[in-house]
Design an enzyme around this catalytic site. Sequence first.
Site, PDB file in Angstrom:
ATOM      1  N   CYS A 383       0.837  -1.195   0.000  1.00 25.05           N
ATOM      2  CA  CYS A 383       0.000   0.000   0.000  1.00 25.05           C
ATOM      3  C   CYS A 383       0.878   1.253   0.000  1.00 25.05           C
ATOM      4  O   CYS A 383       1.487   1.561  -1.015  1.00 25.05           O
ATOM      5  CB  CYS A 383      -0.994  -0.048   1.156  1.00 25.05           C
ATOM      6  SG  CYS A 383      -2.472   0.927   0.818  1.00 25.05           S
ATOM      7  N   HIS A 517      -3.743  -4.959   0.538  1.00 24.07           N
ATOM      8  CA  HIS A 517      -3.201  -5.538   1.779  1.00 24.07           C
ATOM      9  C   HIS A 517      -3.315  -7.062   1.756  1.00 24.07           C
ATOM     10  O   HIS A 517      -4.274  -7.611   2.316  1.00 24.07           O
ATOM     11  CB  HIS A 517      -3.947  -4.973   2.986  1.00 24.07           C
ATOM     12  CG  HIS A 517      -3.646  -3.540   3.245  1.00 24.07           C
ATOM     13  ND1 HIS A 517      -2.547  -3.130   3.961  1.00 24.07           N
ATOM     14  CD2 HIS A 517      -4.276  -2.409   2.859  1.00 24.07           C
ATOM     15  CE1 HIS A 517      -2.517  -1.814   4.025  1.00 24.07           C
ATOM     16  NE2 HIS A 517      -3.555  -1.352   3.354  1.00 24.07           N
ATOM     17  N   GLU A 519      -1.805  -9.182   3.435  1.00 24.80           N
ATOM     18  CA  GLU A 519      -1.669  -9.784   4.767  1.00 24.80           C
ATOM     19  C   GLU A 519      -3.023 -10.112   5.399  1.00 24.80           C
ATOM     20  O   GLU A 519      -3.119 -10.979   6.260  1.00 24.80           O
ATOM     21  CB  GLU A 519      -0.855  -8.866   5.692  1.00 24.80           C
ATOM     22  CG  GLU A 519      -1.525  -7.562   6.134  1.00 24.80           C
ATOM     23  CD  GLU A 519      -1.338  -6.398   5.155  1.00 24.80           C
ATOM     24  OE1 GLU A 519      -1.065  -6.654   3.967  1.00 24.80           O
ATOM     25  OE2 GLU A 519      -1.469  -5.231   5.593  1.00 24.80           O
TER      26      GLU A 519
HETATM   27  N1  GLN Z   1      -1.805   6.746   2.849  1.00 23.10           N
HETATM   28  C1  GLN Z   1      -1.938   6.018   1.636  1.00 23.10           C
HETATM   29  C2  GLN Z   1      -3.275   6.259   0.977  1.00 23.10           C
HETATM   30  O1  GLN Z   1      -4.219   6.659   1.607  1.00 23.10           O
HETATM   31  C3  GLN Z   1      -1.711   4.530   1.855  1.00 23.10           C
HETATM   32  C4  GLN Z   1      -2.715   3.890   2.740  1.00 23.10           C
HETATM   33  C5  GLN Z   1      -2.267   2.554   3.275  1.00 23.10           C
HETATM   34  O2  GLN Z   1      -1.078   2.252   3.241  1.00 23.10           O
HETATM   35  N2  GLN Z   1      -3.195   1.759   3.802  1.00 23.10           N
HETATM   36  O3  GLN Z   1      -3.393   6.006  -0.198  1.00 23.10           O
END
Ligand code: GLN
Length: 545
Positions: A383, A517, A519
């Site tokens: 992410c 994600h 995970e």
């Molecule tokens: N801050 C980033 C976004 O909002 C990544 C979010 C995250 O890593 N869950 O796109």
Amino acid sequence: MARFIFITGGVVSSLGKGLMAASLAALLQARGYKVRLRKLDPYLNVDPGTMSPYQHGEVYVTDDGAETDLDLGHYERFTGVPARQSDNVTSGRIYQGIIQRERRGDYLGATVQVIPHVTNAIKDFIRADIDPECDFIICEIGGTVGDIESLPFIEAIRQLRNEVGRGDTVSIHTTLVPYIAAAGELKTKPTQHSVRELTSLGIQPEILVTRCDRPLPDSDRAKIALFCNVRTEAVIPALDAASIYAVPAQYHEAGLDSEVLHAFGIDDAPTPDLARWDDVLDRLLNPEGEVTIGVVGKYVGLQDAYKSLTEALVHGGLANRVKVNIKWLDAELFSSAESEIAAALEPMHAILVPGGFGERGSEGKIASVHFARERKVPFFGICLGMQMACIEGARNTAGIEGAGSSEFGECHEPVVGLITEWMSAEGLQKREASGDLGGTMRLGAYEAKLAGNSVVRSIYGSDTISERHRHRYEVNIHYKEALEQGGLVFSGMSPDGELPEIVERPDHPWFIGVQFHPELKSKPFDPHPLFASFIQAAVKQSRLV
Ligand code: GLN
């Protein structure tokens, strides 16, 4: 029809109710039953989405896009049953619904009260969205019995036990039996008081799970049974376990699942098949090597903030029969001195930059990507970690000076931005029509298409994948060509080809960034392919250094 198991906690918090609930579900499942787990949280936030990971741990995201309590992650990891929006509710959400109905005039002038309106809404939640083939619904009540805020939940359970029928509900109360060094004894009094509190609210528990740091003598077990009005066999001692994955087998040994079935009057249950748990434990306790993974993040002070990530790395270790040591590195403490960064990262067999929000520590994360890319150390960006990998690539391999993310403020080269900032009007219109507009959080499961000859295609063994998202910002597709010329291949895209989902470097031993994600979907008995592959790469790296 489904039977209900209610789990409450007393004396102190952090007794491991969530793990107990997940383990009980796994044990019933191992006997062939279909289970569902739910969490009722007494706090007033509508969901944990806005709560600090420092305070509340990670926010667990479901396929259907709910931001939920991290206990739902344990539930899913232990049972493999995907959690849903309808498996987690808070007082805040219950009250929000009631107040909306009140404003609409749905109560037809009645006075709206905790009993019956709040308790009815809680009961409706507990009974909603249950698959017909489900045998047991396990409901964990957050907090500690005696707290003011959990009272409506306890009252709702009391009512439900009468409505559903006593034979179809079981109450399990978890307490602490502390060891008092000065007396050289375990003390049962806090348990007695806690059960008295619960019975004064109208619930006589059938089973007591007593957490203790040493074996509970038979005499204490009998004493608790006598004072708390349960069978001696229904006092289940719960000692600390070597690993969370040893907990189901330990509870089985202690008789938890048999007592639950006994309380329901079920005497013909199949014996549990614990083969998959035995295999997990065997892999965990008899590793054939070890690797050290450097996780460069922001919330490294509280490991619950990266709960699913920690577990997924462990699962990757199980797949490769190695122990995974995690070295938490605070991205903010990374100085800009290259030599210091190298000193911190050189001992690592692989580097992971996890998800996160905000600018703090971002330069340290970008520097870690730089190190991993140049030194050819396996790198996994998740992410925000993928976004950092794209910014690093833009700055150092695509010659885009000043590349950054608009999340961190004004930026000349927003390689990462909100789609409202960079998508064509036509593209935005299409997204708006499908209800998937940027600016708000992209939450829950989305599909991605994988490029035919990519590394991720061979890792997943599939052209299409579905993974869970939780982010606002996206890698700006207008930089795709420049980044690809710098060697960063866009190997996974949203089905409409508009949003980058995965990037990889074919000229590197293992360099993958994902916008989602992975995970959240990994299980000990079914490690996520990306984590299994990442740890495999770390094992190879460990043989080089
Ligand atoms: N801050 C980033 C976004 O909002 C990544 C979010 C995250 O890593 N869950 O796109």
